[in-house]
Design an enzyme around this catalytic site. Structure first.
Site, short mmCIF file in Angstrom:
data_model
loop_
_atom_site.label_atom_id
_atom_site.label_comp_id
_atom_site.label_asym_id
_atom_site.label_seq_id
_atom_site.Cartn_x
_atom_site.Cartn_y
_atom_site.Cartn_z
N GLU A 275 0.83 -1.21 0.00
CA GLU A 275 0.00 0.00 0.00
C GLU A 275 0.86 1.26 0.00
OE1 GLU A 275 -4.06 -1.37 2.26
OE2 GLU A 275 -2.21 -1.40 3.43
N GLU B 292 -3.73 -9.64 3.69
CA GLU B 292 -4.45 -9.39 4.94
C GLU B 292 -5.54 -10.42 5.23
OE1 GLU B 292 -2.62 -5.38 4.05
OE2 GLU B 292 -3.43 -7.08 2.92
#
Length: 257
Positions: free
Chosen positions: A110, A130
């Site tokens: 990210e 995740e």
């Protein structure tokens, strides 16, 4: 600056290095604070025009949040400006280049996605894993990745957590260059190309692109003249210097004001 994050300046170029190679450059709470401070200083310094963010060592750019800290009872901390002090930072119109020297996982990916240009080493790998640890990519990955690669490709990564090589990342469009040699030197070459232009024009362009991504074309086309960075460019010394240098057949001397 914290020893967890090092900052060096080479003229108008800032290089921010995550310095936790023993932890694959994962960010614990203190490193998050240090990254936020580093990007805050870069944003506030008028003499710094471009930034590169990278990781220490040859193996990892950033492995995301320090899950060991969370497992030991620590909080999953992100600064107000997002993961690494960048993914949620608003109003930063200066360009940031990611020199991805190894794995970029979770928040590390990210962080790279939040940069304007991504240069990756041949052995770099990217993932948003995740879902495999009971979390979600809340540091901007859910929003940015579909914009960059399209919904289907993004879902293929977000729902499975699968790893993507630097070469596949280039094919998908989130990697600008796969560097055969030193990835930091390749990032410096991109920075030099950017520094060849007016920093005022570069900031105006970045701001207009960012706003245009969430604004209908006709509206963005009409409103771009009133954007703050565009107004600053139009009123700047650089706006006069560029055409003058072109007419005089010389390199412009940018002032950044």
């Amino acid at each position: 600056m914290s020893e967890l994050v090092t900052v060096t300046r080479e003229g108008p170029l800032t290089i921010i290095t995550i310095n936790r190679p023993e932890a694959s450059n994962a960010l614990n709470a203190d490193a998050q604070v240090a990254m936020d401070a580093a990007f805050g200083s870069f944003a506030a310094d008028d003499d710094q025009w471009v930034a590169i963010v990278t990781g220490a060592g040859p193996k990892a750019f950033c492995a995301g949040h320090d899950l060991k800290q969370q497992a030991a009872g620590g909080e999953l901390v992100s600064p107000p400006n997002g993961f690494g002090g960048l993914t949620g930072r608003k109003g930063l119109n200066k360009p940031v280049i990611a020199a991805v020297n190894g794995v970029a996982m979770g928040g590390g990916f990210e962080l790279a996605l939040a940069c304007d240009i991504v240069v990756a080493a041949t052995h770099a790998a990217f993932a948003l894993p995740e879902v495999r640890v009971g979390l979600a990519a809340l540091g901007g990955g859910i929003q940015i990745l579909p914009q960059v690669v399209g919904a289907k490709h993004a879902m293929g990564m977000l729902l499975t957590g699968r790893r993507v090589s630097a070469q596949e990342g280039h094919a998908l469009g989130f990697v600008n260059e796969v560097a055969e040699g030193d990835v930091l030197e390749a990032a410096r070459r991109w920075a030099e190309l950017i520094l060849g232009g007016s920093p005022m024009a570069v900031r105006a362009t970045k701001e207009a692109v960012g706003r245009g991504l969430s604004t209908p074309y006709d509206q963005a086309f009409a409103e771009q003249w009133s954007y703050p960075a565009m107004q600053a460019m139009l009123a700047s010394e650089d706006y006069v210097e560029g055409p003058r240098a072109f007419a005089e057949k010389r390199r412009p001397e940018w002032k950044g004001r």
